[in-house]
Motif scaffolding. Structure first.
Motif, mmCIF file in Angstrom:
data_model
loop_
_atom_site.group_PDB
_atom_site.id
_atom_site.type_symbol
_atom_site.label_atom_id
_atom_site.label_comp_id
_atom_site.label_asym_id
_atom_site.label_seq_id
_atom_site.Cartn_x
_atom_site.Cartn_y
_atom_site.Cartn_z
ATOM 1 N N PRO A 171 1.409 -9.857 -25.147
ATOM 2 C CA PRO A 171 0.130 -10.232 -24.533
ATOM 3 C C PRO A 171 -0.089 -11.728 -24.380
ATOM 4 C CG PRO A 171 -0.183 -9.436 -26.778
ATOM 5 C CD PRO A 171 1.233 -9.147 -26.418
ATOM 6 N N ALA A 172 0.701 -12.558 -25.058
ATOM 7 C CA ALA A 172 0.521 -14.008 -24.962
ATOM 8 C C ALA A 172 1.451 -14.651 -23.948
ATOM 9 C CB ALA A 172 0.729 -14.661 -26.336
ATOM 10 N N MET A 173 2.334 -13.871 -23.325
ATOM 11 C CA MET A 173 3.279 -14.410 -22.349
ATOM 12 C C MET A 173 3.119 -13.657 -21.039
ATOM 13 S SD MET A 173 4.890 -16.852 -23.879
ATOM 14 C CE MET A 173 6.353 -17.139 -22.919
ATOM 15 N N ASN A 174 3.383 -14.362 -19.955
ATOM 16 C CA ASN A 174 3.263 -13.772 -18.622
ATOM 17 C C ASN A 174 4.574 -13.088 -18.261
ATOM 18 O OD1 ASN A 174 2.579 -13.059 -16.057
ATOM 19 N ND2 ASN A 174 2.410 -15.132 -15.260
ATOM 20 N N MET A 175 4.627 -11.771 -18.489
ATOM 21 C CA MET A 175 5.815 -10.985 -18.166
ATOM 22 C C MET A 175 5.593 -10.117 -16.938
ATOM 23 S SD MET A 175 7.846 -11.951 -20.515
ATOM 24 C CE MET A 175 9.158 -10.808 -20.196
ATOM 25 N N GLY A 176 4.584 -10.452 -16.126
ATOM 26 C CA GLY A 176 4.252 -9.636 -14.963
ATOM 27 C C GLY A 176 5.122 -9.934 -13.764
ATOM 28 N N ALA A 177 5.054 -9.045 -12.787
ATOM 29 C CA ALA A 177 5.805 -9.176 -11.542
ATOM 30 C C ALA A 177 4.844 -9.512 -10.402
ATOM 31 C CB ALA A 177 6.555 -7.884 -11.252
ATOM 32 N N HIS A 178 5.409 -9.850 -9.257
ATOM 33 C CA HIS A 178 4.621 -10.082 -8.050
ATOM 34 C C HIS A 178 4.348 -8.735 -7.395
ATOM 35 C CE1 HIS A 178 4.763 -14.532 -7.734
ATOM 36 N NE2 HIS A 178 5.866 -14.387 -8.449
ATOM 37 N N VAL A 179 3.083 -8.471 -7.118
ATOM 38 C CA VAL A 179 2.663 -7.194 -6.537
ATOM 39 C C VAL A 179 2.089 -7.458 -5.145
ATOM 40 C CG1 VAL A 179 1.189 -5.178 -6.802
ATOM 41 C CG2 VAL A 179 2.204 -6.247 -8.818
ATOM 42 N N VAL A 180 2.625 -6.748 -4.159
ATOM 43 C CA VAL A 180 2.170 -6.858 -2.775
ATOM 44 C C VAL A 180 1.468 -5.560 -2.411
ATOM 45 C CG1 VAL A 180 2.856 -7.244 -0.384
ATOM 46 C CG2 VAL A 180 4.116 -8.364 -2.240
ATOM 47 N N ILE A 181 0.228 -5.648 -1.951
ATOM 48 C CA ILE A 181 -0.553 -4.487 -1.561
ATOM 49 C C ILE A 181 -0.828 -4.579 -0.068
ATOM 50 C CG2 ILE A 181 -2.711 -3.234 -1.871
ATOM 51 C CD1 ILE A 181 -2.828 -4.245 -4.701
ATOM 52 N N ILE A 182 -0.448 -3.540 0.672
ATOM 53 C CA ILE A 182 -0.650 -3.500 2.122
ATOM 54 C C ILE A 182 -1.661 -2.398 2.453
ATOM 55 C CG2 ILE A 182 1.629 -4.433 2.625
ATOM 56 C CD1 ILE A 182 2.612 -1.621 3.156
ATOM 57 N N ASN A 183 -2.202 -2.470 3.657
ATOM 58 C CA ASN A 183 -3.198 -1.500 4.139
ATOM 59 C C ASN A 183 -4.422 -1.460 3.217
ATOM 60 O OD1 ASN A 183 -1.651 -0.679 6.396
ATOM 61 N ND2 ASN A 183 -0.475 0.722 5.108
ATOM 62 N N ALA A 184 -4.895 -2.626 2.818
ATOM 63 C CA ALA A 184 -6.063 -2.676 1.942
ATOM 64 C C ALA A 184 -7.332 -2.236 2.659
ATOM 65 C CB ALA A 184 -6.241 -4.094 1.399
ATOM 66 N N ASP A 185 -7.319 -2.229 4.003
ATOM 67 C CA ASP A 185 -8.507 -1.812 4.738
ATOM 68 C C ASP A 185 -8.646 -0.302 4.820
ATOM 69 O OD1 ASP A 185 -6.219 -1.650 6.218
ATOM 70 O OD2 ASP A 185 -7.166 -2.135 8.140
ATOM 71 N N GLN A 244 -1.906 -14.806 -13.844
ATOM 72 C CA GLN A 244 -1.394 -13.516 -13.386
ATOM 73 C C GLN A 244 -2.047 -13.091 -12.070
ATOM 74 O OE1 GLN A 244 -2.296 -11.123 -16.797
ATOM 75 N NE2 GLN A 244 -0.445 -11.705 -17.907
ATOM 76 N N PHE A 245 -3.307 -13.478 -11.869
ATOM 77 C CA PHE A 245 -3.978 -13.103 -10.623
ATOM 78 C C PHE A 245 -3.314 -13.755 -9.408
ATOM 79 C CE2 PHE A 245 -7.425 -13.698 -7.476
ATOM 80 C CZ PHE A 245 -7.746 -12.367 -7.260
ATOM 81 N N LYS A 246 -2.671 -14.900 -9.611
ATOM 82 C CA LYS A 246 -1.978 -15.567 -8.499
ATOM 83 C C LYS A 246 -0.733 -14.805 -8.057
ATOM 84 C CE LYS A 246 -3.534 -20.139 -9.997
ATOM 85 N NZ LYS A 246 -3.110 -21.486 -10.468
ATOM 86 N N GLN A 247 -0.258 -13.872 -8.876
ATOM 87 C CA GLN A 247 0.913 -13.077 -8.508
ATOM 88 C C GLN A 247 0.546 -11.845 -7.684
ATOM 89 O OE1 GLN A 247 2.783 -14.192 -12.896
ATOM 90 N NE2 GLN A 247 2.906 -12.098 -12.154
ATOM 91 N N LEU A 248 -0.702 -11.754 -7.289
ATOM 92 C CA LEU A 248 -1.186 -10.625 -6.504
ATOM 93 C C LEU A 248 -1.318 -11.045 -5.045
ATOM 94 C CD1 LEU A 248 -2.235 -7.678 -6.811
ATOM 95 C CD2 LEU A 248 -4.532 -8.648 -7.001
ATOM 96 N N HIS A 249 -0.742 -10.260 -4.147
ATOM 97 C CA HIS A 249 -0.745 -10.566 -2.711
ATOM 98 C C HIS A 249 -1.278 -9.336 -1.970
ATOM 99 C CE1 HIS A 249 1.958 -13.864 -3.945
ATOM 100 N NE2 HIS A 249 2.607 -12.931 -4.631
ATOM 101 N N ILE A 250 -2.429 -9.480 -1.340
ATOM 102 C CA ILE A 250 -3.117 -8.359 -0.705
ATOM 103 C C ILE A 250 -3.245 -8.654 0.792
ATOM 104 C CG2 ILE A 250 -5.190 -6.929 -0.699
ATOM 105 C CD1 ILE A 250 -5.686 -7.803 -3.570
ATOM 106 N N TYR A 251 -2.935 -7.635 1.620
ATOM 107 C CA TYR A 251 -2.990 -7.776 3.066
ATOM 108 C C TYR A 251 -3.675 -6.546 3.644
ATOM 109 C CZ TYR A 251 0.494 -11.328 2.025
ATOM 110 O OH TYR A 251 1.142 -12.409 1.502
#
Length: 287
Positions: A171-185, A244-251
């Protein structure tokens, strides 16, 4: 009148008129109390002396039980094959407090075995290093939000962004991945949230300037904002969460500029029905 005053006795007694008052003899009740107190002190002293002789500790020969709180060490050696030294420490004044210390010998791995990852014989959790966090960020994942429930989509995306899927998660280290979300509409909500759910914001931060907007209006204006708010509420409210929020990409559409990273599609993990259909399709492909 003057002569009578001269020979009259003084209004206060003189020094030779004071009588020395002798103390009253002690009554039988007070004498019994004194003897009982002396008997209690003698009993405690004899008990401490006898306990000191039985244990051989010099600190236990004192009269005060509180000062006789001497720590004793009892070492129970297990067979040498186990390689464990178990030390038990207890306080004589507070026997209910027991402290146990275990020491494990570090055994070297055989030469013909290659260690991958943390040493399994260290008997402790592995703390990820900076190189581990950089390696985890090289993973890219894509999620298709078309006809997906907003809450289930956001929970899966937050889990992937925080890195809880990673074997070395901490929980103290950023072990997350980049997540791309498409068709958010095209994301869906249940019940009457489509018309009743409100998104509130303060433009100036002053009382009375709050703006509210319904779900359907915000989805028509900024569809990405709905998914962002849902996922951000599930992330830690710290600097790590903001990173971690910067690793989120929403389109809003079905196109994204991250195809060169070759993201892995994990849309089938959003709901149980999709997982079952995915497993059935995979079995058909194998056949």
């Amino acid at each position: 009148l003057t002569g009578s005053l001269r020979h009259s006795p003084p209004p206060f007694p003189l020094m030779h008129d004071y009588i020395e008052i002798q103390p009253a003899p002690a009554s039988g009740h007070r004498r019994r109390q004194t003897l009982g107190f002396v008997a209690v002190i003698a009993t405690v002293a004899i008990g401490c002396f006898a306990y000191g002789l039985s244990t051989g500790e010099k600190g236990l020969l004192e009269l005060s039980p509180s000062r006789a709180a001497t720590k004793m060490s009892v070492v129970n050696m297990l067979p040498s094959t186990m390689g464990i030294d178990r030390t038990l420490k207890c306080n004589s004044a507070k026997n209910f407090l027991r402290k146990t210390t275990k020491t494990l010998e570090k055994v070297d791995m055989p030469a013909d075995i290659e260690i991958v990852g943390p040493d399994p014989l260290q008997r402790k959790s592995y703390y990820p290093k900076l190189a581990d966090t950089k390696a985890s960020k090289e993973t890219w994942i894509v999620l298709d939000a078309q006809d997906q429930i907003l809450g289930r989509l956001a929970s899966l995306a937050a889990t992937l962004v925080m890195g809880k899927w990673h074997p070395l998660y901490h929980p103290a280290m950023n072990m997350g991945a980049h997540v791309v979300i498409i068709n958010a509409d095209k994301v869906r909500v249940t019940g009457r949230k489509y018309t009743d759910k409100l998104y509130k914001r303060h433009v100036t931060g002053r009382p009375g300037s709050m703006k509210s907007e319904a779900f359907r209006d915000l989805q028509a204006r900024i569809p990405e904002r709905i998914v962002e708010v849902a996922i951000k509420g599930m992330l830690p409210k710290t600097r790590l969460g903001r990173e971690q929020f910067k690793q989120l990409h929403i389109y809003a559409g079905d196109e994204n500029p991250h195809t060169s990273q070759k993201p892995v599609d994990l849309t089938y993990k959003i709901s149980k029905g999709q997982r079952e259909s995915f497993m059935q399709d995979r079995e058909l492909v194998k056949e």
